[in-house]
Design a protein around this motif. Structure first.
Motif, PDB file in Angstrom:
ATOM      1  N   LYS A  12     -19.878  24.372  21.549  1.00  0.00           N
ATOM      2  CA  LYS A  12     -20.931  23.657  20.817  1.00  0.00           C
ATOM      3  C   LYS A  12     -21.821  24.646  20.053  1.00  0.00           C
ATOM      4  N   LEU A  13     -22.121  25.766  20.680  1.00  0.00           N
ATOM      5  CA  LEU A  13     -22.898  26.810  20.009  1.00  0.00           C
ATOM      6  C   LEU A  13     -22.152  27.302  18.770  1.00  0.00           C
ATOM      7  N   ASN A  14     -20.836  27.449  18.875  1.00  0.00           N
ATOM      8  CA  ASN A  14     -20.035  27.926  17.750  1.00  0.00           C
ATOM      9  C   ASN A  14     -20.010  26.935  16.594  1.00  0.00           C
ATOM     10  N   VAL A  16     -22.594  25.210  15.686  1.00  0.00           N
ATOM     11  CA  VAL A  16     -23.864  25.507  15.009  1.00  0.00           C
ATOM     12  C   VAL A  16     -23.749  26.818  14.237  1.00  0.00           C
ATOM     13  N   VAL A  17     -23.174  27.833  14.862  1.00  0.00           N
ATOM     14  CA  VAL A  17     -23.028  29.141  14.201  1.00  0.00           C
ATOM     15  C   VAL A  17     -22.144  29.013  12.965  1.00  0.00           C
ATOM     16  N   ALA A  19     -21.769  26.380  11.093  1.00  0.00           N
ATOM     17  CA  ALA A  19     -22.571  25.709  10.056  1.00  0.00           C
ATOM     18  C   ALA A  19     -23.544  26.698   9.407  1.00  0.00           C
ATOM     19  N   ILE A  20     -24.122  27.575  10.212  1.00  0.00           N
ATOM     20  CA  ILE A  20     -25.031  28.594   9.673  1.00  0.00           C
ATOM     21  C   ILE A  20     -24.266  29.535   8.737  1.00  0.00           C
TER      22      ILE A  20
END
Length: 177
Positions: A12-14, A16-17, A19-20
């Motif tokens: 899930k963190l990836n 977001v990363v 998308a960044i």
């Protein structure tokens, strides 16, 4: 199980990363297009203006993109590696060798994290010539990227153990882009 929860959180963190990184790519594209417009198109029309901030913005954004993008690449074993040798070894030898390489990589990422923190400290006293920001804002890309690489390496190891996959072929099981 805790390992499964860990892998899910990292995945899930990836998202977001990733998308960044996509947003940063947009910033780079706009900065470079602006630079081309100002330097070549407007100059050809005898409109001489300067936009030195575009080069600096593109460079600093690319630095962040590289470190964040590489961290996501580690999660799915997408980093450049010489895998043909380890893939040819029998599983009894190749699997421990691949896990040992992963552990050495984690140690290397830890070393780069410490070097990155030193850069951050140094960057607090440096100011970028055009944007006027302290360079620690740029240098933070390295320690942040290294932490993410460590977390993603551990997630890759955990996933191969949980799913009983041969880590030598981890890149074959990566989701398609």
């Amino acid at each position: 199980m805790l390992l499964r929860l860990y892998v899910n959180i990292i995945d899930k963190l990836n998202v977001v990363v990733t998308a960044i990184v996509g947003a940063l790519l947009g910033v780079v594209a706009l900065a470079v297009m602006t630079q081309v417009l100002v330097r070549f198109v407007l100059t050809a029309l005898n409109i001489n203006i300067s936009a030195p901030w575009t080069e600096e913005l593109a460079r600093y954004t690319l630095i962040w993109m590289v470190f964040l993008g590489a961290a996501v690449g580690v999660r799915h074993a997408r980093m450049i590696a010489l895998e043909f040798g380890v893939r040819k070894l029998p599983a009894q030898t190749g699997v421990p060798v691949r896990y040992a390489v992963m552990i050495l990589s984690i140690a290397f990422f830890g070393l780069l994290f410490m070097v990155g923190i030193e850069f951050v400290e140094l960057g607090k006293s440096e100011t970028s010539p055009v944007l006027g920001i302290t360079r620690d804002a740029v240098y933070w890309a390295m320690p942040v990227g290294m932490v993410l690489m460590i977390l993603n390496s551990l997630a890759l190891i955990a996933e191969t153990i949980l799913e009983g996959r041969d880590i030598r072929f981890a890149s074959d099981f990566a989701p398609e882009d």
